[in-house]
Scaffold this motif. Structure first.
Motif, short mmCIF file in Angstrom:
data_model
loop_
_atom_site.label_atom_id
_atom_site.label_comp_id
_atom_site.label_asym_id
_atom_site.label_seq_id
_atom_site.Cartn_x
_atom_site.Cartn_y
_atom_site.Cartn_z
N ILE A 203 0.91 -1.14 -0.35
CA ILE A 203 -0.02 -0.22 -0.21
C ILE A 203 1.05 1.05 0.11
O ILE A 203 1.64 1.51 0.94
CB ILE A 203 -0.99 0.17 1.19
CG1 ILE A 203 -1.91 -1.15 1.34
CG2 ILE A 203 -1.69 1.27 1.11
CD1 ILE A 203 -2.88 -1.34 0.10
N GLN B 190 -1.15 7.11 1.61
CA GLN B 190 -2.28 7.89 1.24
C GLN B 190 -2.78 7.60 -0.28
O GLN B 190 -3.95 7.82 -0.72
CB GLN B 190 -2.11 9.38 1.46
CG GLN B 190 -3.44 9.95 1.83
CD GLN B 190 -4.06 9.49 3.27
OE1 GLN B 190 -3.25 8.96 4.33
NE2 GLN B 190 -5.19 10.22 3.42
N ASN B 191 -1.73 7.26 -1.24
CA ASN B 191 -2.14 6.93 -2.40
C ASN B 191 -2.70 5.61 -2.85
O ASN B 191 -3.22 5.22 -3.79
CB ASN B 191 -0.68 6.94 -3.26
CG ASN B 191 -0.33 8.36 -3.69
OD1 ASN B 191 1.07 8.39 -4.08
ND2 ASN B 191 -0.40 9.40 -2.81
N LEU B 192 -2.68 4.70 -1.78
CA LEU B 192 -3.28 3.26 -1.85
C LEU B 192 -2.48 2.60 -2.92
O LEU B 192 -1.24 2.32 -2.75
CB LEU B 192 -4.80 3.28 -2.21
CG LEU B 192 -5.69 3.94 -0.78
CD1 LEU B 192 -7.18 4.01 -1.23
CD2 LEU B 192 -5.39 2.84 0.18
N ASN C 60 -3.35 11.14 -3.94
CA ASN C 60 -3.69 10.85 -2.59
C ASN C 60 -4.92 10.92 -2.56
O ASN C 60 -5.87 11.30 -3.29
CB ASN C 60 -3.26 12.23 -1.77
CG ASN C 60 -1.63 12.06 -1.13
OD1 ASN C 60 -1.21 11.24 -1.64
ND2 ASN C 60 -1.56 12.96 -0.04
N ASP D 215 -8.89 10.39 4.00
CA ASP D 215 -8.55 9.19 4.96
C ASP D 215 -9.69 8.05 5.04
O ASP D 215 -9.29 7.17 4.98
CB ASP D 215 -8.62 9.88 6.29
CG ASP D 215 -7.13 10.62 6.57
OD1 ASP D 215 -6.56 10.47 5.65
OD2 ASP D 215 -7.19 11.19 7.64
N VAL E 208 -9.16 5.87 2.33
CA VAL E 208 -7.94 4.85 2.57
C VAL E 208 -8.53 3.75 3.65
O VAL E 208 -8.18 2.44 3.36
CB VAL E 208 -6.82 5.49 3.13
CG1 VAL E 208 -5.70 4.82 3.74
CG2 VAL E 208 -6.11 6.55 2.17
N GLN E 209 -9.20 4.37 4.43
CA GLN E 209 -9.74 3.30 5.63
C GLN E 209 -10.64 2.37 5.01
O GLN E 209 -10.72 1.02 5.26
CB GLN E 209 -10.48 3.94 6.73
CG GLN E 209 -9.56 4.94 7.25
CD GLN E 209 -10.16 6.24 8.25
OE1 GLN E 209 -11.25 6.49 7.95
NE2 GLN E 209 -9.39 7.13 8.84
N VAL F 197 3.12 -0.97 4.28
CA VAL F 197 2.89 0.54 4.20
C VAL F 197 4.06 1.28 3.72
O VAL F 197 4.90 1.17 4.76
CB VAL F 197 1.83 1.06 5.09
CG1 VAL F 197 1.35 2.55 4.87
CG2 VAL F 197 0.67 0.12 5.24
N ASP G 175 5.71 5.29 1.92
CA ASP G 175 5.46 6.54 1.26
C ASP G 175 6.79 6.74 0.59
O ASP G 175 8.00 6.56 1.09
CB ASP G 175 5.21 7.69 2.21
CG ASP G 175 5.03 9.07 1.34
OD1 ASP G 175 3.95 9.27 0.83
OD2 ASP G 175 6.04 9.69 1.43
N ASN H 248 1.65 10.55 5.54
CA ASN H 248 0.98 9.85 4.46
C ASN H 248 0.82 8.36 4.71
O ASN H 248 0.21 7.91 3.88
CB ASN H 248 1.70 10.06 3.37
CG ASN H 248 1.26 11.43 2.67
OD1 ASN H 248 0.50 12.09 3.08
ND2 ASN H 248 2.42 11.96 1.73
N ALA I 113 -3.53 4.61 6.55
CA ALA I 113 -3.37 3.11 6.14
C ALA I 113 -2.97 2.19 7.31
O ALA I 113 -3.49 1.09 7.50
CB ALA I 113 -2.46 3.09 4.90
#
Length: 336
Positions: A85, A88-90, A95, A98, A101-102, A118, A120, A127, A131
């Motif tokens: 992941i 925040q970009n998945l 981005n 939230d 993402v959740q 996860v 970044d 970021n 996740a």
């Protein structure tokens, strides 16, 4: 009496990073599932098979990534499924809010993901927070990944601070994620040793063979105390992919870092992956399926070098690749 060292665990990347690096992520779900079922008997610590650019590729080929995940989970009851992941970009290039993402992480966990790695690209912990929190809420294992780079700013103190931040967020393992294959044995030893002194969670080393140093870095990693290494089945290993699982198992066999995995259980899978590679030979990029030591000079992932080459070729300027790379290095220095 000396305490016996725990076995080194191996994470298999064949169906995510490896096939993305060498085949552009073009393997189909119905090709992966039967081989994954056989790989379930090998004993990998996890099978990274979801996330990254493979998600996008599945959508483009009109496959359902969630259905693939559910089928994969069904045929691999003994091996945790791992997802990559991008914070925040998945699995995209921008981005998301939230709540998106959740929900994405929650649904991935419901469909079969057991381990969330996860990261970044700029190591911005903010970021990664949403996740990581969502994965922990889903009661899944979370790995926090450090995107390795070489610069005056990327020193041991920074890596230690970032690792401590990830551990404080609840990450159960820290990954040194070397996408460019820049980890030298000495740098690996120093980094793993430093991280072991500031966090009390297992260290995983993930490198690419692009520059040719990854196998040496892996040996230095386990000698410094790393507990986990990322590998791929040999037909989809090397080049811009990870070191071969079979080679790592054989290299560590019989010593204090023995993986405990049996090579005999890998041969049938190796044959199947080789057949799969031949079936997709048109997707195999010759620039990715080799060692390119110039990466040590330009400090760029193999796929980035490849993209620059193709862009120049499209403009009838392939012969200027050296000029462009020198300029890229100059810009990096000027920007600090």
């Amino acid at each position: 009496m000396a305490k016996k060292k725990a076995r080194v665990r191996l994470v298999d990347t064949t169906f995510r990073d490896a096939q993305q690096s060498l085949l552009g992520g073009n393997l189909r779900s119905d090709e992966i599932i039967p081989i994954a079922a056989k790989m379930d008997k090998i004993g990998f610590a996890a099978m990274e098979a979801f996330g990254g650019a493979t998600f996008e590729t599945q959508l483009r080929s009109h496959e359902d990534p969630w259905d693939f995940l559910r089928k994969l989970r069904k045929v691999t009851p003994n091996t945790p499924i791992q997802a990559l992941i991008r914070g925040q970009n998945l699995v995209a290039k921008r981005n998301f809010a939230d709540d998106v993402v959740q929900l994405f992480v929650k649904h991935a966990a419901k469909c079969g993901v057991d381990v969330f790695r996860v990261f970044d690209p700029l190591n911005d912990l903010r970021n990664m927070e949403a996740a990581i929190g969502a994965a922990l809420k889903a009661k899944k294992k979370v790995q926090g990944a450090l995107s390795y780079a070489i610069s005056p700013a990327h020193n041991i103190e920074l890596w230690g601070s970032l690792a401590k931040g990830l551990a404080d967020m609840g990450c159960e393992e820290i990954v040194i994620k070397d996408t460019s294959g820049l980890l030298s044995p000495q740098a690996t030893w120093e980094l793993v040793t430093a991280l072991k002194s500031v966090v009390k969670v297992p260290i995983d080393v993930h490198s690419h063979c692009s520059s040719g140093m990854a196998p040496m870095a892996y040996m230095a990693a386990v000698e410094a105390g790393a507990e986990i290494l990322d590998v791929a089945m040999s037909p989809l290993a090397w080049g811009t992919s990870q070191p071969a699982a079979e080679s790592v198992v054989a290299a560590l066999h019989g010593g204090e870092y023995d993986t405990g995995l049996d090579l005999d259980t890998m041969w049938e899978v190796q044959h199947d992956v080789e057949e799969l590679k031949r079936r997709h030979i048109e997707h195999l990029n010759p620039l990715a399926d080799r060692v390119d030591a110039s990466i040590l000079r330009y400090q760029m992932p193999g796929q980035m070098l490849e993209d620059i080459f193709h862009q120049l070729a499209a403009r009838n300027a392939a012969g200027r690749i050296s000029e462009v790379m020198e300029e890229a290095n100059r810009v990096r220095r000027e920007l600090g």
